[in-house]
Design a protein around this motif. Structure first.
Motif, PDB file in Angstrom:
ATOM      1  N   GLU A   5      53.262  63.588  18.540  1.00  0.00           N
ATOM      2  CA  GLU A   5      54.349  64.553  18.341  1.00  0.00           C
ATOM      3  C   GLU A   5      53.817  65.980  18.361  1.00  0.00           C
ATOM      4  N   ILE A   6      52.652  66.195  17.767  1.00  0.00           N
ATOM      5  CA  ILE A   6      52.045  67.529  17.773  1.00  0.00           C
ATOM      6  C   ILE A   6      51.735  67.958  19.201  1.00  0.00           C
ATOM      7  N   LYS A   7      51.201  67.040  19.999  1.00  0.00           N
ATOM      8  CA  LYS A   7      50.900  67.364  21.403  1.00  0.00           C
ATOM      9  C   LYS A   7      52.174  67.658  22.192  1.00  0.00           C
ATOM     10  N   ASN A   8      53.238  66.905  21.915  1.00  0.00           N
ATOM     11  CA  ASN A   8      54.517  67.163  22.594  1.00  0.00           C
ATOM     12  C   ASN A   8      55.073  68.530  22.205  1.00  0.00           C
ATOM     13  N   TYR A   9      55.013  68.852  20.913  1.00  0.00           N
ATOM     14  CA  TYR A   9      55.461  70.175  20.469  1.00  0.00           C
ATOM     15  C   TYR A   9      54.628  71.283  21.103  1.00  0.00           C
ATOM     16  N   HIS A  10      53.322  71.041  21.214  1.00  0.00           N
ATOM     17  CA  HIS A  10      52.450  72.044  21.832  1.00  0.00           C
ATOM     18  C   HIS A  10      52.856  72.286  23.285  1.00  0.00           C
ATOM     19  N   ARG A  11      53.170  71.215  23.989  1.00  0.00           N
ATOM     20  CA  ARG A  11      53.568  71.353  25.386  1.00  0.00           C
ATOM     21  C   ARG A  11      54.912  72.084  25.505  1.00  0.00           C
ATOM     22  N   GLY A  14      54.599  75.606  24.517  1.00  0.00           N
ATOM     23  CA  GLY A  14      53.831  76.266  25.576  1.00  0.00           C
ATOM     24  C   GLY A  14      54.731  76.716  26.722  1.00  0.00           C
ATOM     25  N   TYR A  15      55.705  75.872  27.081  1.00  0.00           N
ATOM     26  CA  TYR A  15      56.658  76.258  28.126  1.00  0.00           C
ATOM     27  C   TYR A  15      57.541  77.413  27.654  1.00  0.00           C
ATOM     28  N   VAL A  16      57.953  77.370  26.405  1.00  0.00           N
ATOM     29  CA  VAL A  16      58.747  78.477  25.849  1.00  0.00           C
ATOM     30  C   VAL A  16      57.915  79.753  25.849  1.00  0.00           C
ATOM     31  N   ASN A  17      56.651  79.640  25.471  1.00  0.00           N
ATOM     32  CA  ASN A  17      55.750  80.789  25.458  1.00  0.00           C
ATOM     33  C   ASN A  17      55.572  81.365  26.865  1.00  0.00           C
ATOM     34  N   LEU A  18      55.418  80.488  27.851  1.00  0.00           N
ATOM     35  CA  LEU A  18      55.283  80.945  29.229  1.00  0.00           C
ATOM     36  C   LEU A  18      56.547  81.660  29.696  1.00  0.00           C
ATOM     37  N   SER A  19      57.703  81.106  29.360  1.00  0.00           N
ATOM     38  CA  SER A  19      58.951  81.757  29.778  1.00  0.00           C
ATOM     39  C   SER A  19      59.140  83.095  29.068  1.00  0.00           C
TER      40      SER A  19
END
Length: 139
Positions: A5-11, A14-19
């Motif tokens: 779950e932590i890895k999924n949240y990180h991903r 990460g997409y939100v951060n990129l956007s």
């Protein structure tokens, strides 16, 4: 929260951060294009570096923990304190970022709001690794 779950949240974050970085690049008018590009790269690097800094400490200390029982117990205590510091630090870093941006009317600073989430997720990942090893150590 499990490791997957932590890895999924990180991903996802990460997409939100990129956007948010791309939006900062397009909409911010505080500096020229090269300055905005540099700041967008720093926002992304800050997010990922803080996550991996905390998440990889556990793996990097494996050889030292395996030397003897004292090292294992002492290092687990130190790592647990470091993880708790990371969680508390990420919360205070996020709150201070929001209040500073609102107080100084520099709302463009809110584009870097994902950085404390990277710190939180990395520290939480470290804490999960420590708890798993502590449970196997005590059993």
């Amino acid at each position: 929260m499990t490791k997957s779950e932590i890895k999924n949240y990180h991903r996802v974050i990460g997409y939100v951060n990129l956007s948010l970085s791309v939006m900062y690049l397009i909409f911010s008018r505080n500096s020229d294009l090269s300055g905005r590009l540099f700041e967008a790269i720093l926002i992304n690097l800050g997010y990922h570096m803080l996550y991996y800094y905390f998440a990889l400490i556990y793996k990097l200390t494996t050889k030292v923990r395996l030397l003897n029982k004292f090292n294992k117990v002492t290092l687990l205590i130190m790592l647990k304190l470091f993880a708790i510091f990371g969680i508390l630090g990420s919360a205070s870093f996020g709150i201070l970022t929001i209040f500073d941006a609102i107080d100084s009317s520099k709302l463009h600073e809110l584009f870097g709001i994902c950085i404390p989430f990277g710190m939180f997720l990395g520290a939480n990942s470290l804490l999960r690794d420590i708890q798993e090893e502590s449970q196997s150590f005590m059993a």
